[in-house]
Design a protein around this motif. Sequence first.
Motif, PDB file in Angstrom:
ATOM      1  N   HIS A 266       7.638  29.933  75.632  1.00  0.00           N
ATOM      2  CA  HIS A 266       6.916  28.707  75.963  1.00  0.00           C
ATOM      3  C   HIS A 266       5.923  28.399  74.847  1.00  0.00           C
ATOM      4  CE1 HIS A 266       3.541  31.358  77.156  1.00  0.00           C
ATOM      5  NE2 HIS A 266       4.474  32.112  77.725  1.00  0.00           N
ATOM      6  N   ALA A 267       5.488  27.161  74.757  1.00  0.00           N
ATOM      7  CA  ALA A 267       4.571  26.761  73.689  1.00  0.00           C
ATOM      8  C   ALA A 267       3.928  25.427  74.036  1.00  0.00           C
ATOM      9  CB  ALA A 267       5.308  26.671  72.354  1.00  0.00           C
ATOM     10  N   ASN A 268       2.743  25.185  73.459  1.00  0.00           N
ATOM     11  CA  ASN A 268       2.102  23.884  73.652  1.00  0.00           C
ATOM     12  C   ASN A 268       2.505  22.885  72.576  1.00  0.00           C
ATOM     13  OD1 ASN A 268       0.604  24.634  71.386  1.00  0.00           O
ATOM     14  ND2 ASN A 268      -1.248  25.133  72.547  1.00  0.00           N
ATOM     15  N   ASN A 269       3.359  23.330  71.663  1.00  0.00           N
ATOM     16  CA  ASN A 269       3.901  22.477  70.613  1.00  0.00           C
ATOM     17  C   ASN A 269       5.409  22.683  70.588  1.00  0.00           C
ATOM     18  OD1 ASN A 269       4.778  21.250  68.264  1.00  0.00           O
ATOM     19  ND2 ASN A 269       3.213  22.150  66.941  1.00  0.00           N
ATOM     20  N   PRO A 270       6.205  21.657  70.925  1.00  0.00           N
ATOM     21  CA  PRO A 270       7.666  21.842  70.985  1.00  0.00           C
ATOM     22  C   PRO A 270       8.275  22.318  69.684  1.00  0.00           C
ATOM     23  CG  PRO A 270       7.061  19.510  71.086  1.00  0.00           C
ATOM     24  CD  PRO A 270       5.794  20.288  71.265  1.00  0.00           C
TER      25      PRO A 270
ATOM     26  N   ARG B 187       6.739  25.514  90.191  1.00  0.00           N
ATOM     27  CA  ARG B 187       5.328  25.659  90.530  1.00  0.00           C
ATOM     28  C   ARG B 187       5.031  27.143  90.597  1.00  0.00           C
ATOM     29  NH1 ARG B 187       1.989  21.542  90.009  1.00  0.00           N
ATOM     30  NH2 ARG B 187       0.715  22.226  91.791  1.00  0.00           N
ATOM     31  N   VAL B 188       4.188  27.613  89.690  1.00  0.00           N
ATOM     32  CA  VAL B 188       3.908  29.044  89.601  1.00  0.00           C
ATOM     33  C   VAL B 188       2.401  29.270  89.690  1.00  0.00           C
ATOM     34  CG1 VAL B 188       5.960  29.499  88.203  1.00  0.00           C
ATOM     35  CG2 VAL B 188       3.793  28.959  87.071  1.00  0.00           C
ATOM     36  N   PRO B 189       1.987  30.462  90.135  1.00  0.00           N
ATOM     37  CA  PRO B 189       0.548  30.765  90.129  1.00  0.00           C
ATOM     38  C   PRO B 189       0.017  30.751  88.698  1.00  0.00           C
ATOM     39  CG  PRO B 189       1.766  32.337  91.488  1.00  0.00           C
ATOM     40  CD  PRO B 189       2.779  31.550  90.728  1.00  0.00           C
ATOM     41  N   SER B 190      -1.157  30.193  88.518  1.00  0.00           N
ATOM     42  CA  SER B 190      -1.726  30.101  87.174  1.00  0.00           C
ATOM     43  C   SER B 190      -2.365  31.416  86.765  1.00  0.00           C
ATOM     44  CB  SER B 190      -2.761  28.978  87.113  1.00  0.00           C
ATOM     45  OG  SER B 190      -3.798  29.225  88.045  1.00  0.00           O
ATOM     46  N   SER B 191      -2.684  31.520  85.502  1.00  0.00           N
ATOM     47  CA  SER B 191      -3.363  32.696  84.938  1.00  0.00           C
ATOM     48  C   SER B 191      -4.289  32.221  83.839  1.00  0.00           C
ATOM     49  CB  SER B 191      -2.339  33.691  84.379  1.00  0.00           C
ATOM     50  OG  SER B 191      -1.659  33.130  83.262  1.00  0.00           O
ATOM     51  N   ALA B 192      -5.251  33.045  83.501  1.00  0.00           N
ATOM     52  CA  ALA B 192      -6.163  32.697  82.413  1.00  0.00           C
ATOM     53  C   ALA B 192      -5.389  32.528  81.109  1.00  0.00           C
ATOM     54  CB  ALA B 192      -7.231  33.772  82.260  1.00  0.00           C
ATOM     55  N   GLN B 193      -4.354  33.331  80.932  1.00  0.00           N
ATOM     56  CA  GLN B 193      -3.561  33.285  79.709  1.00  0.00           C
ATOM     57  C   GLN B 193      -2.789  31.975  79.620  1.00  0.00           C
ATOM     58  OE1 GLN B 193      -2.285  37.192  78.276  1.00  0.00           O
ATOM     59  NE2 GLN B 193      -0.214  36.414  78.258  1.00  0.00           N
TER      60      GLN B 193
ATOM     61  N   GLU C 107      -3.329  28.562  76.888  1.00  0.00           N
ATOM     62  CA  GLU C 107      -2.335  27.839  76.090  1.00  0.00           C
ATOM     63  C   GLU C 107      -2.472  26.333  76.284  1.00  0.00           C
ATOM     64  OE1 GLU C 107       2.410  27.377  76.400  1.00  0.00           O
ATOM     65  OE2 GLU C 107       1.747  29.393  75.846  1.00  0.00           O
ATOM     66  N   VAL C 108      -2.707  25.900  77.514  1.00  0.00           N
ATOM     67  CA  VAL C 108      -2.879  24.474  77.797  1.00  0.00           C
ATOM     68  C   VAL C 108      -4.113  23.929  77.082  1.00  0.00           C
ATOM     69  CG1 VAL C 108      -3.340  22.780  79.606  1.00  0.00           C
ATOM     70  CG2 VAL C 108      -1.691  24.615  80.020  1.00  0.00           C
ATOM     71  N   ARG C 109      -5.236  24.615  77.225  1.00  0.00           N
ATOM     72  CA  ARG C 109      -6.477  24.130  76.626  1.00  0.00           C
ATOM     73  C   ARG C 109      -6.401  24.126  75.098  1.00  0.00           C
ATOM     74  NH1 ARG C 109      -6.952  21.986  80.706  1.00  0.00           N
ATOM     75  NH2 ARG C 109      -8.402  22.486  82.413  1.00  0.00           N
ATOM     76  N   LEU C 110      -5.802  25.148  74.511  1.00  0.00           N
ATOM     77  CA  LEU C 110      -5.677  25.176  73.052  1.00  0.00           C
ATOM     78  C   LEU C 110      -4.858  23.982  72.566  1.00  0.00           C
ATOM     79  CD1 LEU C 110      -5.097  28.986  72.364  1.00  0.00           C
ATOM     80  CD2 LEU C 110      -7.121  27.638  71.770  1.00  0.00           C
TER      81      LEU C 110
ATOM     82  N   GLU D  41      -4.772  21.061  73.982  1.00  0.00           N
ATOM     83  CA  GLU D  41      -5.658  19.896  74.068  1.00  0.00           C
ATOM     84  C   GLU D  41      -6.648  19.861  72.913  1.00  0.00           C
ATOM     85  OE1 GLU D  41      -5.566  19.719  78.984  1.00  0.00           O
ATOM     86  OE2 GLU D  41      -7.341  20.468  77.923  1.00  0.00           O
ATOM     87  N   TRP D  42      -6.956  21.042  72.358  1.00  0.00           N
ATOM     88  CA  TRP D  42      -7.899  21.132  71.231  1.00  0.00           C
ATOM     89  C   TRP D  42      -7.168  21.166  69.886  1.00  0.00           C
ATOM     90  CZ3 TRP D  42     -10.185  25.676  74.419  1.00  0.00           C
ATOM     91  CH2 TRP D  42     -10.988  25.172  75.450  1.00  0.00           C
ATOM     92  N   ASP D  43      -5.867  20.853  69.902  1.00  0.00           N
ATOM     93  CA  ASP D  43      -5.055  20.777  68.672  1.00  0.00           C
ATOM     94  C   ASP D  43      -4.924  22.123  67.969  1.00  0.00           C
ATOM     95  OD1 ASP D  43      -4.554  18.007  68.921  1.00  0.00           O
ATOM     96  OD2 ASP D  43      -6.481  17.535  67.989  1.00  0.00           O
ATOM     97  N   HIS D  44      -4.793  23.178  68.763  1.00  0.00           N
ATOM     98  CA  HIS D  44      -4.518  24.501  68.220  1.00  0.00           C
ATOM     99  C   HIS D  44      -3.164  24.966  68.750  1.00  0.00           C
ATOM    100  CE1 HIS D  44      -8.402  24.990  66.365  1.00  0.00           C
ATOM    101  NE2 HIS D  44      -9.028  24.778  67.506  1.00  0.00           N
ATOM    102  N   ASP D  45      -2.265  25.371  67.841  1.00  0.00           N
ATOM    103  CA  ASP D  45      -0.929  25.814  68.243  1.00  0.00           C
ATOM    104  C   ASP D  45      -0.985  27.137  68.996  1.00  0.00           C
ATOM    105  OD1 ASP D  45       0.329  23.630  67.199  1.00  0.00           O
ATOM    106  OD2 ASP D  45       0.954  24.605  65.335  1.00  0.00           O
ATOM    107  N   ALA D  46      -0.234  27.198  70.079  1.00  0.00           N
ATOM    108  CA  ALA D  46      -0.128  28.439  70.857  1.00  0.00           C
ATOM    109  C   ALA D  46       1.254  28.530  71.461  1.00  0.00           C
ATOM    110  CB  ALA D  46      -1.187  28.483  71.961  1.00  0.00           C
ATOM    111  N   GLN D  47       1.797  29.714  71.424  1.00  0.00           N
ATOM    112  CA  GLN D  47       3.097  29.965  72.042  1.00  0.00           C
ATOM    113  C   GLN D  47       3.059  31.339  72.692  1.00  0.00           C
ATOM    114  OE1 GLN D  47       4.998  30.816  67.720  1.00  0.00           O
ATOM    115  NE2 GLN D  47       6.500  30.829  69.362  1.00  0.00           N
ATOM    116  N   GLY D  48       4.040  31.604  73.528  1.00  0.00           N
ATOM    117  CA  GLY D  48       4.038  32.890  74.210  1.00  0.00           C
ATOM    118  C   GLY D  48       5.419  33.311  74.651  1.00  0.00           C
ATOM    119  N   PHE D  49       5.490  34.570  75.059  1.00  0.00           N
ATOM    120  CA  PHE D  49       6.749  35.158  75.507  1.00  0.00           C
ATOM    121  C   PHE D  49       6.494  35.927  76.796  1.00  0.00           C
ATOM    122  CE2 PHE D  49       6.615  34.894  70.899  1.00  0.00           C
ATOM    123  CZ  PHE D  49       7.762  34.170  70.616  1.00  0.00           C
TER     124      PHE D  49
END
Length: 316
Positions: free
Chosen positions: A159-163, A177-183, A187-190, A192-200
Amino acid sequence: MTSSPRLVHIVDEVPELEGVENLALVVALEGFLDAGNAGALAARHLVRSGAFSSDGGGVVVATFDVDQLHDYRARRPPMTFARDHYEGYEAPRLVVRMLRDAGGTPYLLLHGPEPDIRWEAFCRGVREVVERFDVTLVVSMGSVPMAVPHTRPIAITHHANNPDLLTGTSPWRGELRVPSSAQALLEVRLGEWDHDAQGFVAHVPHYLAQLDYPRASVSLLEQVELAARITVDLSELRESADEREEEIGRYLSANDEVQDVVTALEQQYDTFARAEEEGSSLLAEDEPLPTGEEIGRQFEQFLAGLEGPEDNGGGS
């Protein structure tokens, strides 16, 4: 009126990071999104891998004030009672370390317990770290329990905030619909602040979710290597994964009932995989399976028995 204490304390000068381009921040938070302790094991391996450089386990460049983030009653830190007094309190720590990969390339690692409260403030604190050190990419690791057999490859959800950061097609269709987490919020907030984030996110067999499962950690770090452009020696972690697989194999050979459950999961997995290859939407037929908790408790009892006097060092 007194001001509230700072949530994150960042080192003023880190000469090793001056002039570094393409600096990655790897994130692994212990707690909700950590089935099989996959992310925690991966983070510990990265810290140990800091021995490739002169700074050993890495240099702490930022520290979060855990007292503002941790619910001590929900997750009580361990301590030792020695005969007639308390000692050895293991205080939770949420820190950012500067590490070096096998080739000497520096990167950052944020690890420790997932914040229980003040998620938005935590995300702003991470933003401070990202902007202070000119981090170009944030890469997170996580794992979830799934009804999959351990005898099949570890599936990874990317997943990533930048396709543009996505390297493959998602196995999921539509929205979940999944339970949210701080992690996840980070990723969502970063984004919005124009910082790339992705995860596995690794899919861990649900019956092993309460145990250390280093095989999932290996799969996560292989993805992190590609995304963050770092090189990690995974030989030690792979040895631990092989030992755990042998322990599971011994348990299954002595427990036909659980082996039947794993066989049913294999049939479901293979049927679904064939359907995906053929473009069909049909899923495997449902099988009456024990819950992951029931099987997990049996595995825990088995692995706990390996720590007895006759154990040769292959215990949990």
